[in-house]
Scaffold this motif. Structure first.
Motif, PDB file in Angstrom:
ATOM      1  N   UNK A 479       0.812  -1.207   0.000  1.00  0.00           N
ATOM      2  CA  UNK A 479       0.000   0.000   0.000  1.00  0.00           C
ATOM      3  C   UNK A 479       0.849   1.262   0.000  1.00  0.00           C
ATOM      4  N   UNK A 480       0.213   2.416  -0.072  1.00  0.00           N
ATOM      5  CA  UNK A 480       0.972   3.676  -0.187  1.00  0.00           C
ATOM      6  C   UNK A 480       1.862   3.969   1.015  1.00  0.00           C
ATOM      7  N   UNK A 481       1.403   3.615   2.223  1.00  0.00           N
ATOM      8  CA  UNK A 481       2.227   3.874   3.409  1.00  0.00           C
ATOM      9  C   UNK A 481       3.424   2.943   3.465  1.00  0.00           C
ATOM     10  N   UNK A 482       3.239   1.698   2.984  1.00  0.00           N
ATOM     11  CA  UNK A 482       4.305   0.703   3.080  1.00  0.00           C
ATOM     12  C   UNK A 482       5.447   0.997   2.122  1.00  0.00           C
ATOM     13  N   UNK A 483       5.122   1.117   0.857  1.00  0.00           N
ATOM     14  CA  UNK A 483       6.183   1.301  -0.140  1.00  0.00           C
ATOM     15  C   UNK A 483       5.737   2.109  -1.346  1.00  0.00           C
ATOM     16  N   UNK A 484       4.709   2.951  -1.167  1.00  0.00           N
ATOM     17  CA  UNK A 484       4.290   3.829  -2.255  1.00  0.00           C
ATOM     18  C   UNK A 484       3.297   3.220  -3.222  1.00  0.00           C
ATOM     19  N   UNK A 518      -5.730  -7.612 -16.498  1.00  0.00           N
ATOM     20  CA  UNK A 518      -6.249  -8.533 -17.498  1.00  0.00           C
ATOM     21  C   UNK A 518      -7.159  -9.607 -16.977  1.00  0.00           C
ATOM     22  N   UNK A 519      -6.908 -10.849 -17.386  1.00  0.00           N
ATOM     23  CA  UNK A 519      -7.882 -11.931 -17.253  1.00  0.00           C
ATOM     24  C   UNK A 519      -7.852 -12.634 -15.909  1.00  0.00           C
ATOM     25  N   UNK A 520      -6.900 -12.314 -15.031  1.00  0.00           N
ATOM     26  CA  UNK A 520      -6.828 -12.935 -13.711  1.00  0.00           C
ATOM     27  C   UNK A 520      -7.608 -12.085 -12.716  1.00  0.00           C
ATOM     28  N   UNK A 521      -8.572 -12.662 -11.987  1.00  0.00           N
ATOM     29  CA  UNK A 521      -9.320 -11.862 -11.005  1.00  0.00           C
ATOM     30  C   UNK A 521      -8.383 -11.303  -9.932  1.00  0.00           C
ATOM     31  N   UNK A 522      -8.479  -9.999  -9.693  1.00  0.00           N
ATOM     32  CA  UNK A 522      -7.562  -9.332  -8.770  1.00  0.00           C
ATOM     33  C   UNK A 522      -8.332  -8.350  -7.902  1.00  0.00           C
ATOM     34  N   UNK A 523      -8.352  -8.614  -6.607  1.00  0.00           N
ATOM     35  CA  UNK A 523      -8.915  -7.680  -5.627  1.00  0.00           C
ATOM     36  C   UNK A 523      -7.787  -6.745  -5.221  1.00  0.00           C
ATOM     37  N   UNK A 524      -7.880  -5.500  -5.613  1.00  0.00           N
ATOM     38  CA  UNK A 524      -6.776  -4.555  -5.452  1.00  0.00           C
ATOM     39  C   UNK A 524      -7.194  -3.359  -4.603  1.00  0.00           C
ATOM     40  N   UNK A 525      -6.195  -2.563  -4.209  1.00  0.00           N
ATOM     41  CA  UNK A 525      -6.415  -1.352  -3.401  1.00  0.00           C
ATOM     42  C   UNK A 525      -7.074  -1.702  -2.057  1.00  0.00           C
ATOM     43  N   UNK A 526      -6.874  -2.912  -1.544  1.00  0.00           N
ATOM     44  CA  UNK A 526      -7.564  -3.318  -0.317  1.00  0.00           C
ATOM     45  C   UNK A 526      -7.143  -2.396   0.822  1.00  0.00           C
ATOM     46  N   UNK A 527      -8.118  -1.842   1.486  1.00  0.00           N
ATOM     47  CA  UNK A 527      -7.906  -0.818   2.508  1.00  0.00           C
ATOM     48  C   UNK A 527      -8.744  -1.146   3.741  1.00  0.00           C
TER      49      UNK A 527
END
Length: 601
Positions: A479-484, A518-527
């Motif tokens: 995440x942004x706090x960890x490494x940008x 792309x085609x792989x399901x990705x749960x991102x920006x988890x906060x």
């Protein structure tokens, strides 16, 4: 066509939520505008410094009767998308002189390329470069000698950073001039295939390099529909480009004519004329809703889910993930452009492009037409198509039908009734998933977790042959706090190989994926992110995680996380190397990714 009730409801909700912040912003802009042309407040000494090197333009600048246009440029010739900007300032100055106006390069802003830093240490500066760009543009405009501004920027963080600055100086009219996409190279699916073959050792680096160079081969934006081209779409949907300007190739007569037309418009909409159009009036809640609608209809980059809230907040407009989620449910996916299809943006543009889409969405009641734009009042203007006539831009009625229904479809017969972006919420936090390129049978993944604290460890485990069953790959402390909050796009070929082997695979991370997700399901920006003690910091290998994009949920099953101690990653190496030392203050002060991961707004 009456406005769709969901579009209307979301707009009203944003307007109500933003009432105080937007009111304060507009009051500040109004007071700044009331001071009149900025140069009038400078002393003779101030002005002498500003005009000393301007040669033949000095007399016009001193007279203060004609507009002076400030150019904020992100030019560098390492970015193919920005290399064409090298010749823009002279063209802009020449055009301004013919109008009796003047133009000066107000300043430059940095522009880094995520394609160069992908999977490298430098990617940890990428997201924060947006805030640096906003700050640098602010310094550029702080000399207070400009009656309007022209912003030259295309790529991932550059346009959002410039928008934050343009909104901050919102009493000054502003117009964005694009550079356009490079001509088409080898097909994107062919490039992706070679990348996967390299990941499995089927081809060597020589073949990989040959494919990459054939894809990224000349001046202009990369031709896939990633963040850079999504930015260009947004500027058109939000009324800060001229109609039809986004996807005209660089160094062509029409491209140059559109640049000239942009300068003419920048001079016409200042407070010195009769059509004053400050950025503050253009960037309201309707413009941001239009931008999100465009994001959904085109299957655009997930990076804009981070950028749009930060951009909006600079104009006093407050967005949240629920707005994106609700609008995605109302807006159909009308385009198939790589990675959500085989076509590139040149093919998309030829099939009818943004003008066709805007017309369709207006007819379906899915866009606000009653907006102010740099071209005039009403988004209907953006259904027109620019053509070259006697060396100048002439607008004609755009196509009313798609010229290739494998790339572009009408709103009444879309590729999907859903915009392809879903908010995820559960006991693992809040995040998003882009489903437009993910096969429907992969929208639900329930499997044991493998937990990693960096993307390189994932690749090493893959090379060791450790992924032999359905797996949810958790990559935390990204995440942004960890490494940008670097993009993790370099994991895509690895996870795609596992998926092609018949495994059910998903990625769950507090980091970002590329605009080319792309085609792989990705749960991102988890906060909240793991570095803030978010739920991902409690996950262990073997925990069962269920990602359900159909219901919008993300949960760990049968585990009471409150009984565990949060993992603490060794981030001692994150603060140095490739300039990371300079960004410690950003990591310490960044906001939540669900709010845009912003530092300066």
């Amino acid at each position: 066509m009456a406005l769709n009730p969901i579009i209307a409801a979301v707009t009203d909700r944003i307007r109500a939520r933003s009432e105080q912040s937007r009111g304060r912003y507009l009051d500040l802009m109004s007071r700044s505008a009331a001071e009149g042309p900025r140069r009038a407040h400078l002393t003779c000494g101030n002005q002498a410094h500003a005009y000393a090197a301007m040669g033949q333009d000095k007399d016009a600048l001193i007279a203060e009767r004609a507009p002076n246009i400030g150019i904020v440029t992100a030019y560098n010739d390492m970015l193919s998308a920005h290399q064409p900007y090298e010749r823009y300032p002279e063209l802009i100055r020449e055009t301004a002189r013919k109008l009796g106006a003047t133009a000066q390069v107000a300043g430059g802003v940095p522009a880094m390329c995520d394609g160069v830093t992908q999977g490298q240490t430098g990617m940890e500066l990428s997201l924060f470069s947006r805030d640096v760009i906003a700050l640098a543009a602010g310094v550029s405009l702080s000399h207070n000698v400009y009656d309007s501004a022209i912003y030259l920027g295309v790529c991932d963080k550059i346009v959002p950073g410039l928008i934050i600055a343009a909104a901050t100086f919102g009493y000054i009219p502003g117009i964005f001039l694009p550079a356009g996409p490079m001509t088409s190279g080898i097909p994107n699916d062919q490039k992706a295939k070679v990348r996967q073959q390299f990941a499995t050792g089927e081809v060597g680096r020589e073949e990989l390099m040959k494919a990459e160079m054939a894809s990224y081969h000349g001046p202009g934006t990369c031709t896939f529909y990633g963040t850079a081209n999504t930015n260009q779409m947004l500027m058109e949907f939000m009324g800060l480009h001229l109609p039809g300007a986004s996807f005209v190739n660089p160094n062509t007569p029409l491209r140059d004519a559109l640049t000239v037309a942009g300068v003419e418009r920048a001079a016409a909409i200042t407070a010195l004329g009769n059509d004053y159009r400050p950025v503050s009036e253009i960037l309201d809640e309707r413009a941001f809703v239009n931008g999100i609608v465009g994001l959904m209809a085109t299957g655009g980059s997930t990076n804009l889910v981070l950028h749009l809230p930060a951009m909006a907040r600079a104009a006093g407009v407050i967005l949240d993930l629920e707005d994106f989620h609700n609008l995605s449910e109302a807006v159909p996916l009308m385009a198939k452009v790589y990675p959500n299809g085989l076509a590139d943006v040149n093919h998309f543009h030829a099939a009818g492009g943004l003008g066709y889409m805007i017309g369709e969405l207006l007819n379906a009641g899915l866009l606000h037409d009653d907006v102010s734009t740099v071209a005039g009042d009403g988004l209907e203007r953006y259904t027109q198509e620019p053509q070259l006539k006697d060396g100048r831009v002439s607008y004609v009625e755009g196509t009313k039908t798609s010229l290739n229904d494998k790339i572009l479809r009408p709103a009444t017969n879309p590729f999907n009734k859903h915009g392809g972006l879903t908010r995820l919420k559960g006991n693992l936090g809040v995040g998003v998933i882009k489903t437009s390129a993910v096969a429907e049978e992969r929208h639900i993944v329930e499997a044991k977790a493998r937990v990693f604290n960096d993307q390189h460890s994932v690749k090493a485990a893959f090379q060791r042959g450790e992924f032999t069953e359905d797996t949810v790959v958790v990559v935390r402390f990204q995440g942004p706090k960890a490494n940008g909050m670097p993009e993790l796009h370099s994991l895509t070929p690895t996870l795609a190989v596992l998926q092609d082997r018949g495994l059910k695979v998903a990625l769950v991370t507090d980091g970002r994926m590329s605009g080319a997700s792309g085609k792989v399901p990705a749960a991102i920006h988890v906060s909240p992110e793991a570095a803030n003690g978010g739920p991902l910091s409690f996950i262990q290998d073997g925990d069962v995680i269920r990602l359900d994009a159909t219901k919008g949920t993300i949960d760990v099953i049968g585990v009471d996380l409150s009984t565990r101690t949060a993992a603490v990653a060794d981030m001692s190496g994150n603060g140095n190397g490739v300039g990371r030392e300079l960004f410690e203050v950003f990591r310490q002060n960044v906001g939540l990714s669900s709010d845009g991961a912003a530092v300066v707004v």
